[in-house]
Design an enzyme around this catalytic site. Structure first.
Site, PDB file in Angstrom:
ATOM      1  N   GLY A  35       0.821  -1.197   0.000  1.00 24.55           N
ATOM      2  CA  GLY A  35       0.000   0.000   0.000  1.00 24.55           C
ATOM      3  C   GLY A  35       0.856   1.249   0.000  1.00 24.55           C
ATOM      4  N   PRO A  36       0.233   2.402  -0.209  1.00 27.65           N
ATOM      5  CA  PRO A  36       0.990   3.661  -0.251  1.00 27.65           C
ATOM      6  C   PRO A  36       1.581   4.007   1.110  1.00 27.65           C
ATOM      7  CG  PRO A  36      -1.379   4.049  -0.367  1.00 27.65           C
ATOM      8  CD  PRO A  36      -1.198   2.578  -0.477  1.00 27.65           C
ATOM      9  N   GLY A  77       2.313   5.617   4.693  1.00 33.57           N
ATOM     10  CA  GLY A  77       1.519   6.247   5.726  1.00 33.57           C
ATOM     11  C   GLY A  77       0.173   5.621   6.023  1.00 33.57           C
ATOM     12  N   VAL A  78      -0.120   4.425   5.460  1.00 30.00           N
ATOM     13  CA  VAL A  78      -1.431   3.813   5.720  1.00 30.00           C
ATOM     14  C   VAL A  78      -1.391   2.878   6.921  1.00 30.00           C
ATOM     15  CG1 VAL A  78      -2.208   4.009   3.341  1.00 30.00           C
ATOM     16  CG2 VAL A  78      -0.970   1.966   4.048  1.00 30.00           C
ATOM     17  N   THR A  88       3.560  -0.665   8.920  1.00 29.83           N
ATOM     18  CA  THR A  88       4.511  -1.024   9.979  1.00 29.83           C
ATOM     19  C   THR A  88       3.839  -1.097  11.347  1.00 29.83           C
ATOM     20  OG1 THR A  88       6.273   0.061   8.715  1.00 29.83           O
ATOM     21  CG2 THR A  88       6.706  -0.395  11.034  1.00 29.83           C
ATOM     22  N   SER A 126      -5.340   2.899 -18.360  1.00 31.81           N
ATOM     23  CA  SER A 126      -6.694   3.203 -17.908  1.00 31.81           C
ATOM     24  C   SER A 126      -7.227   4.533 -18.435  1.00 31.81           C
ATOM     25  CB  SER A 126      -6.744   3.198 -16.376  1.00 31.81           C
ATOM     26  OG  SER A 126      -5.919   4.209 -15.841  1.00 31.81           O
ATOM     27  N   LYS A 183      -9.391   5.462  -7.026  1.00 33.72           N
ATOM     28  CA  LYS A 183      -9.926   6.384  -8.034  1.00 33.72           C
ATOM     29  C   LYS A 183     -11.284   6.937  -7.618  1.00 33.72           C
ATOM     30  CE  LYS A 183      -7.394   4.232 -11.846  1.00 33.72           C
ATOM     31  NZ  LYS A 183      -7.475   3.452 -13.094  1.00 33.72           N
TER      32      LYS A 183
END
Length: 845
Positions: free
Chosen positions: A356-357, A359-360, A363, A724, A767
């Site tokens: 995932g990106p 900061g989600v 960790t 896309s 999106k």
């Protein structure tokens, strides 16, 4: 010198297979007979003329050899003496008479009887024979002097014979040869050839003994030095013991630790062998330090120590809910894992990969898993690792060698079942030192990691009980074989509502504690947090949001400290004068202040009430300055050739406007905006669709011959790629050619084929979140993506109208302001005529 056959004879004798010995003629040999068949052959010989045929078997480990497993050449021997022992075995003494060759073998009453052919030779004396005999005698004397196993007088007396065959057999029987070499010598019947072969063997054996003697001399000198050091060390130990120090030997302590460590058998044997080597080494030698370090590492890693695992699902759910908001799929997977461990006694270790990106919470989620299961948690950062030795360690032959990071993490954890987080596994690389991702294939395979081999430890280590959790931002940089070994769980970006709840429940409380401000001094309103989320951060996670909340708290803390400082009347120190701050507890009462220095006691500032700072939108702007991010200025009215698309990035979804314009030219398609290869190919596919549907769009068949089309995606400094945007580009081109505006309140995403099919895309959740954030509530999506809506939050789905399409024709019906109508054009109409006619049509509507 001539050798002639004197006599050939055939005898039928009991045969006894013997092992690990070759009996020569004229040789007295004692041995023990225990096999039943051999005992019967011996008894049969004793009943007769006491002659028996002795032949060596090929493989000494076979108890009952067949005739073809026995050498064909052996020795006819006389039984000199036999003695039956209490255990049933017979001790026998035999004397070799002559060599013989087996003609045939039969089995009679449980033993072998062989027909043996014997041959005697007559040798005529000559100078050559004398020289050969003299040479063998001299060589054997040298051999006896060098050898420590033979009595000189006895051997010299034994070789004082005139018969060359007897001399060869006597010497050959007393040489330290292998069974194969002795058997080869026995099979040489001709005396002169046998004596020549003995001379060659003596040369080889004497050379070996000379080499051994040289080595022994060196070893002896080294041993004398080592014994001297050992003597002195023992004396030092005795002196220390008399002084009451070190009663127990350091090596005894190490031995006890090794025995108590619970190592595997292989590791235990290796540790004990290394300990023996260490005891034999001088303590100050470099090799001794290497051995000691190796033993320290073997003892440092956990072999049997485990933490008691918590398998209470209610406790685990409580921990996960208290530490993280949302992430329901991940929480369910963790609870499933705990359920399996509760039902299965020895389950295999799990390998998860959170993708995932930034900061989600990847960790921190790993830390929560360790907390929920009661395991130790260690983190290994793999970002930038490019050396295989970082995973497997260095071999001990290198100076300063160490185990790999995994073994070091196991030592740090102190238990054999920790949670090990392999952070940033997608950031590894490779160079001439190896590929660390290939080394991880064994680590992350439950079928192999029970026997992980670290180059430094050089013993198998069990990693099967470790819970591995890998984290990554993207998957395409991870090798497919490594991906296959992990269960990939995707963490998409948070919605604005989720970010608001995370900030209220976790981030604000944490930052207040870190900065020292209290609830009486600052209050965060929802509108202030929403302002931070929308205007000061642009991310999929909450890392920057936490940073900005901390920034606000620090500004409030500054106000508090300024107010407290203003309330005190303590004078400031003069410029340049040193001030020594001493804690009251640490300063003794009787200690006089140092001359020349002014002392100031550290005192707490008085509590001063300040007006509570209420963080709302105006307060955020006042404290942090103008908004750093603004929403993309979407068109407020429908425009020709301008279409709103949706894109996926590593930090979440975003909005992309695609523009197209038409001008006179020669059919050239231009794409700008720093588009990647795949996106440019999508533009080509879109153009091919438009040309194939020219009649449906109301365009002349050869319109492209007289027009140039320019497709541009704004924010040209940012690279863009992916398939896309296909239907977005096609809609813009169709709008520019037909002159029909595109609806400004609609966005779209989907891949296009040259036949106009709309194919599914990825990153649907991100999106849709981006569209919702920008206030677009109608989206055109591929029909095959309808199944992916389960990942989209329910509140987002309720707010949006989703148009699922199968073909580009359906996209145009939804996206264009009005339906396509074919315009009457003359066959010779030019591009200018087409543009003019479309403009008239737009005025009409």
């Amino acid at each position: 010198m001539v050798t002639t056959k004197d006599k050939t004879d055939t005898k039928r004798l009991p045969m006894m297979p013997i092992r690990d010995v070759v009996i020569f003629p004229f040789m007295m040999t004692p041995f023990v007979v225990g096999r039943e068949s051999s005992v019967r052959a011996l008894e049969e010989a004793l009943l007769g003329d006491k002659k028996i045929f002795l032949a060596t078997q090929h493989d000494a480990s076979i108890d009952e050899p067949r005739p073809d497993e026995i050498y064909s050449v052996g020795t006819v021997a006389n039984i000199v003496q036999s003695l039956k022992q209490p255990d049933g075995n017979i001790k026998v003494l035999v004397e070799g008479v002559e060599r013989g060759k087996i003609i045939s073998v039969s089995e009679e009453e449980g033993y072998f009887r062989a027909v043996v052919k014997t041959t005697s030779f007559k040798v005529e004396q000559g100078s050559h024979l004398d020289a050969l005999t003299s040479r063998v005698t001299n060589l054997f004397e040298q051999y006896v002097k060098l050898s420590q196993n033979l009595n000189y007088e006895t051997m010299i007396a034994a070789i004082r014979v005139d018969d060359p065959g007897k001399l060869a057999d006597t010497v050959g029987a007393n040489l330290q040869l292998t069974i194969e070499e002795k058997q080869e010598l026995l099979e040489i019947f001709e005396p002169i050839d046998r004596l020549t072969r003995v001379a060659e063997l003596l040369d080889i054996e004497i050379e070996k003994l000379n080499v051994d003697r040289t080595i022994q001399g060196r070893v002896k000198r080294q041993m004398e030095r080592a014994q001297k050091e050992y003597y002195l060390n023992e004396k030092i130990k005795a002196i220390q013991k008399e002084l009451g120090r070190g009663e127990k030997s350091e090596y005894d302590e190490l031995k006890k630790k090794i025995e108590a460590a619970g190592m595997t058998k292989d590791a235990f044997d290796k540790a004990m062998a290394e300990l023996k080597r260490l005891e034999a080494m001088p303590p100050m030698s470099a090799e001794s330090t290497v051995s000691r370090n190796y033993l320290d590492w073997l003892l440092a890693v956990p072999w049997k120590k485990k933490t008691k695992e918590i398998r209470d699902l209610r406790y685990a759910r409580q921990i996960l809910e208290s530490d993280h908001y949302g992430l329901e799929k991940i929480k369910e997977r963790i609870l499933e894992f705990l359920s399996v461990r509760r039902l299965v006694q020895n389950p295999k270790g799990s390998i998860l990969c959170f993708v995932g990106p930034p900061g989600v919470g990847k960790t921190s989620l790993g830390m929560s898993i360790a907390k929920a299961t009661g395991r130790k948690f260690v983190r290994l950062s793999l970002g930038g690792v490019r050396d295989e030795a970082e995973i497997r360690g260095h071999r001990r032959t290198y100076i300063g060698a160490l185990p790999g990071q995994l073994i070091q993490m196991m030592k740090k954890a102190g238990t054999k079942n920790p949670v090990i987080m392999l952070d940033e596994i997608d950031k590894m690389s490779m160079d001439f030192r190896g590929d660390p991702s290939a080394a991880l294939l064994e680590v992350l395979d439950p079928e192999q990691n029970f026997a992980f081999a670290d180059h430094y430890l050089d013993v198998e280590y069990d990693l099967s009980q470790v819970f591995f959790i890998a984290t990554a931002n993207v998957l395409h940089t991870i090798p497919p074989a490594l991906q296959d070994r992990m269960e990939v769980i995707r963490l998409s970006g948070y919605t604005e509502l989720e970010k608001l709840q995370i900030a209220k429940q976790f981030l604000v409380t944490k930052q207040k504690k870190d900065t020292g401000v209290t609830d009486e001094q600052v209050e965060f309103l929802d509108e202030g947090l929403q302002s931070l989320i929308q205007s000061y951060t642009r991310e999929a996670g909450v890392r920057n949001l936490e940073r900005e909340i901390g920034n606000l708290c620090r500004k409030v803390a500054r106000k508090v400290v300024d107010a407290q400082s203003a309330a005190t009347e303590e004078p400031l120190p003069e410029s340049g004068e040193p001030v020594e701050v001493i804690e009251e507890e640490a300063a003794p009462a009787e200690e006089a202040p140092k001359k020349g220095k002014k002392k100031a006691k550290k005192e707490e500032l008085p509590l001063v009430a300040i007006e509570k700072v209420v963080v709302n939108r105006p307060t955020v702007t006042e404290l942090l300055g103008p908004a750093r991010f603004r929403d993309m200025d979407l068109d407020k009215q429908n425009e020709i050739g301008a279409t709103t698309g949706l894109a996926w990035t590593e930090v979440g979804g975003s909005i992309l406007t695609t523009e197209a314009t038409v001008m006179e030219g020669r059919g050239k398609l231009t794409t700008t905006g720093k588009l990647g290869d795949v996106m440019q190919e999508s533009a080509q596919a879109a153009m091919s669709y438009v040309r194939s549907r020219a009649q449906y769009l109301g365009l002349p068949k050869d319109f492209y011959r007289h027009l140039d089309i320019h497709v541009h995606v704004p924010e040209g400094a940012i690279p863009k790629d992916g398939p896309s945007a296909g239907i977005t580009i096609a809609t813009s081109i169709c709008s520019a050619l037909t002159g029909i505006p595109v609806r400004c309140d609609i966005a779209m995403t989907g891949e296009i084929t040259v036949r106009g099919r709309v194919l599914p895309i990825g990153g649907l959740k991100e999106k849709l979140l981006a569209a919702h954030r920008q206030g677009i509530f109608e989206i055109v999506l591929p029909r095959e993506n309808e199944k992916d809506l389960v990942d989209v939050p329910e509140n987002i789905r309720k707010d949006m109208k989703l148009d699922f399409v199968f073909s580009m024709d359906e996209v145009l019906k939804v996206a264009l302001e009005r339906e396509l109508v074919a315009l009457p054009l003359a066959p010779t109409a030019t591009a200018a005529d087409l543009v003019e006619r479309r403009a008239e049509d737009n005025l009409t509507h």
